[in-house]
Write an enzyme that holds these catalytic residues in place. Sequence first.
Site, PDB file in Angstrom:
ATOM      1  N   ARG A   1      52.812  44.955  66.359  1.00 46.07           N
ATOM      2  CA  ARG A   1      51.652  44.827  67.242  1.00 46.07           C
ATOM      3  C   ARG A   1      52.006  44.031  68.481  1.00 46.07           C
ATOM      4  NH1 ARG A   1      47.268  42.132  66.141  1.00 46.07           N
ATOM      5  NH2 ARG A   1      48.146  40.894  64.442  1.00 46.07           N
TER       6      ARG A   1
ATOM      7  N   ASP B   1      29.717  41.547  61.725  1.00 44.83           N
ATOM      8  CA  ASP B   1      28.814  40.402  61.634  1.00 44.83           C
ATOM      9  C   ASP B   1      28.129  40.212  62.979  1.00 44.83           C
ATOM     10  OD1 ASP B   1      29.251  36.856  61.779  1.00 44.83           O
ATOM     11  OD2 ASP B   1      27.619  37.948  60.835  1.00 44.83           O
TER      12      ASP B   1
ATOM     13  N   SER C   1      35.620  45.883  54.970  1.00 50.29           N
ATOM     14  CA  SER C   1      34.931  44.683  55.404  1.00 50.29           C
ATOM     15  C   SER C   1      35.964  43.603  55.686  1.00 50.29           C
ATOM     16  CB  SER C   1      34.000  44.262  54.277  1.00 50.29           C
ATOM     17  OG  SER C   1      33.387  43.072  54.602  1.00 50.29           O
ATOM     18  N   ASN C   2      36.077  43.258  56.945  1.00 52.29           N
ATOM     19  CA  ASN C   2      37.105  42.312  57.352  1.00 52.29           C
ATOM     20  C   ASN C   2      36.476  40.988  57.719  1.00 52.29           C
ATOM     21  OD1 ASN C   2      39.231  40.951  58.431  1.00 52.29           O
ATOM     22  ND2 ASN C   2      39.526  42.299  60.180  1.00 52.29           N
TER      23      ASN C   2
ATOM     24  N   GLY D   1      40.729  39.454  53.922  1.00 52.97           N
ATOM     25  CA  GLY D   1      40.530  38.071  54.336  1.00 52.97           C
ATOM     26  C   GLY D   1      41.368  37.734  55.551  1.00 52.97           C
TER      27      GLY D   1
ATOM     28  N   HIS E   1      33.784  51.380  38.235  1.00 55.36           N
ATOM     29  CA  HIS E   1      34.524  51.731  37.036  1.00 55.36           C
ATOM     30  C   HIS E   1      33.919  52.889  36.274  1.00 55.36           C
ATOM     31  CE1 HIS E   1      37.596  51.363  34.132  1.00 55.36           C
ATOM     32  NE2 HIS E   1      37.891  50.103  34.388  1.00 55.36           N
TER      33      HIS E   1
ATOM     34  N   ASP F   1      39.346  54.392  37.641  1.00 60.35           N
ATOM     35  CA  ASP F   1      39.921  53.451  36.688  1.00 60.35           C
ATOM     36  C   ASP F   1      40.929  52.539  37.378  1.00 60.35           C
ATOM     37  OD1 ASP F   1      41.715  56.247  35.534  1.00 60.35           O
ATOM     38  OD2 ASP F   1      42.642  54.563  36.592  1.00 60.35           O
TER      39      ASP F   1
END
Lengths: 483, 407
Positions: A289, A350, A400-401, A425, A453, A457
């Site tokens: 990057r 957010d 979702s970061n 995260g 589930h 699996d």
Amino acid sequence: MRTLLLRACRPLNLTSTSRLQTQLLHAVSLRSLHTTHHLNIVKPFLLADIGEGITECQLIQWFVQPGARVEQFDKLCEVQSDKASVEITSPFDGVIKKLHYDPDDMAITGKPLVDIDIQSEITEEDEAKLAGGGGEEGAGSAAKESIGEHEIRVEGAAGVDVAEPAAENPGSQPTHPDRRRSSGKQDHSSLATPAVRHLTKEMKVAITDVRGTGKDGRVLKEDVHRHVAQSTQQQSTVHTPMQTSARADRKMPLTPIQTQMFKLMTRSLNIPHFLYTCATDVSSLTTLRKTLNISASSPDQRLTQLPFILKAVSLAFQHHPLLNSSLDSTDPAKPQLTYRSAHSFGVAIDTPSGLLVPVIRNVQDLSINEIAAQLRQLSEKARDNKLAPSDFSGASFTISNIGNIGGGVVSPVISEPQVAILGIGRSKIVPAFNQQGELVKVEELVFSWSADHRIVDGAECARCAERVKNLLEKPGKMMVEMR
Amino acid sequence: MITLNRACRRARGCQQLLIAHRRLSQSALDRLAQPVQSYISTSRDPYLNLSVEHYLLQKSAPESTILLLYVNRPSIVIGRNQNPWLEVNLALLNPSQQSQPETESPGLGNVDLVRRRSGGGTVFHDEGNVNWTVICPPKAFTRDKHAEMVVRALRSCGVERSRVNERHDIVLDQGERIADVDLDNTHITPYTRHAGLPEIRPLKVSGSAYKLTRQRALHHGTCLLSSPNLNIIPDYLHSPAKPHITARGVESVSSPVGNILLSNEHFIDAVRSKFSGKYRSPEGTEHIEVGEDWLDHEPVRQGYEELKSREWTFLQTPQFTISTSADPSCTTDVELTVRNGAISGGHLRHRGGAVIVELNAHSIGQRVHNITSWPETLSQMFTGVDCAEGRRLGAWFERMLPVQART
């Protein structure tokens, strides 16, 4: 192109929202009407979404009555929702056949408002306002979809970036859903009759603590009695929480975004989640990057990690399509699994008003640059309050970061009908051993996959997660997988 | 100036047969087509100011953007679909007609009761409060946009604690400075408290309401600058009937309020400046005064008469029920249902008794705001009510649904 289908033998049920109506509307092309032959099409005109997550509004007054002839743009009625009074106009010429509400009734978004005998050309956009929604499903499931989708407009946002508060374990919710409402002086006269409120005073119960099971959440006498029974039980088992000072508690109504989140996440309680975490070495990705960003034309054209991650997940899904599927469990005896061909990724953002999840479509067909451009566009739209309900619909998978805030391992919550979700995260530099056994610094990023589930699996989820990890640890591998 | 106007108007009144319509001047009408328009009202009459606002909403060019600023004499303004008996202490409004000596008026004199055409809750207006309205095309409309503009205006006057909250209201953060923040963000201030700190409620200084039509979007808000009446406002906005009424419709969300402590002129200049900066007009924006002369224009006058009428004020109330059953001091259970401001049904039962007396049919349609004597009306509504009971019930209803003075 709409062809004329002959369905003369089937009676037209005007009040049902069946597939037949949809097809009939599609089928009839008004341009093929003969001048001597007048086709009566009476269609329910739906109350459009007025934004803000508002699902119902009060009908204040009608400007028309059944039998009235209206032209396009004539006023039909005035509705009111919290702070806004809105005039609704007719999109068509026609004759009013039926009013679905009386004044003071609560009109539901997405449900019929009036029936109009249409006597003008209908455009495709107009069809969407009528029952049937112009989609593949009938209006019944369209209404269900509209609750499942995040039909929320963004409130003036700034500093928009992707993040999601680490989702709490759904199992730890308290027995009373904590409905915070406005305080003391606030009136709840719409939630209980005077008789019930008299009862609450007698039993020394605050009405705001009682969960109403009546219509519109009204508190009934049984609810009060039940509450009293439950709280005497609880008193013996629960310690009073420590009061750190004499501060007053505040009861607040849920914001529209919280209300939507509440509904959605309550349904997610049915999903048996399992968590699979995977620490990924993104050092090579970061180096790549940095190199690419040197030649970026401006600071906001720089590539972040997220477009690469989205692409890597999409490439992995070519081998693990199960994680991109949709589960319809409305009939628990007959669950329906649909493998979705398009990779439509919801990306959690957010905003000051709360969590929003707009969707990037067809990630499988987009280059990493294109994905980055779309992410930028969505952020801008969110900032300018320009996200439309259609921006939130149809996600097959969510990412979702929360990295810009923090996070190591997270446990994200799946939104139905999806069967998995990925939480990311913040990356950090950690010590590791290289192939020569020497201690080196690597940049580690934890990927937290949650999957349903009932469908996925552990092994399948793990294989997909490991594939994504490999692609990102050696970005060159992404290159050879790209089409 | 005003007295001169009045004299002229009376004179004109006599000549009304000769002059068919007084119109707004041609230049005023032409102005309605300009892309950017800014108005300020010289009148303190809330009915006039709201009528002018409504007129601008309906008659201005669809692509234009308009600012209107006005100040009202003491008045209570309820939302389009609210219930005045539920939201307002009506007994306080017309103190000169008070028959009960114990209801001491807080000393404000006559306070007007106005039902506006936009949604939202009940607010108190007085000369320390400046109202701002922005009308724009729906494409450009968002609920926060102009609240953000006003916050920027406030911040340019040094009010650094002001921000827009999630309900699109403007609040002042209280407490100590917490963190450095991006000052361009109108939704957060250096004083905004985050979770983890003991909560201090921000003070609300402005409430927003909207009216959306096909072609136009109207956003108006109050702004509490220097009201001398903050401590008595709660008395006006607390109705004794509240615990006894079951109703539909929008309820007010009460918040603690505070004054910004800025002069009206300072605020008005700042808002105009931000507005002109945002909506640049090549010739510059002229700030046009609007006054009582606009009442000469027929559409404005019609709107004015409608807003002033008791029919609009009281009959636009959504259906509600009022009942004595929650009041332990009453010995009789009486329930009345009111639809469109008029009695539509009811019954009476003596507590401890079994007999239920239905409302007499001829009382159906009785407009509540036209009732002049509750004891008399109750004895007409229900047969078999004796004098003493009628007096007691009459006194109760008089407290809850006060008799409206004939204006």
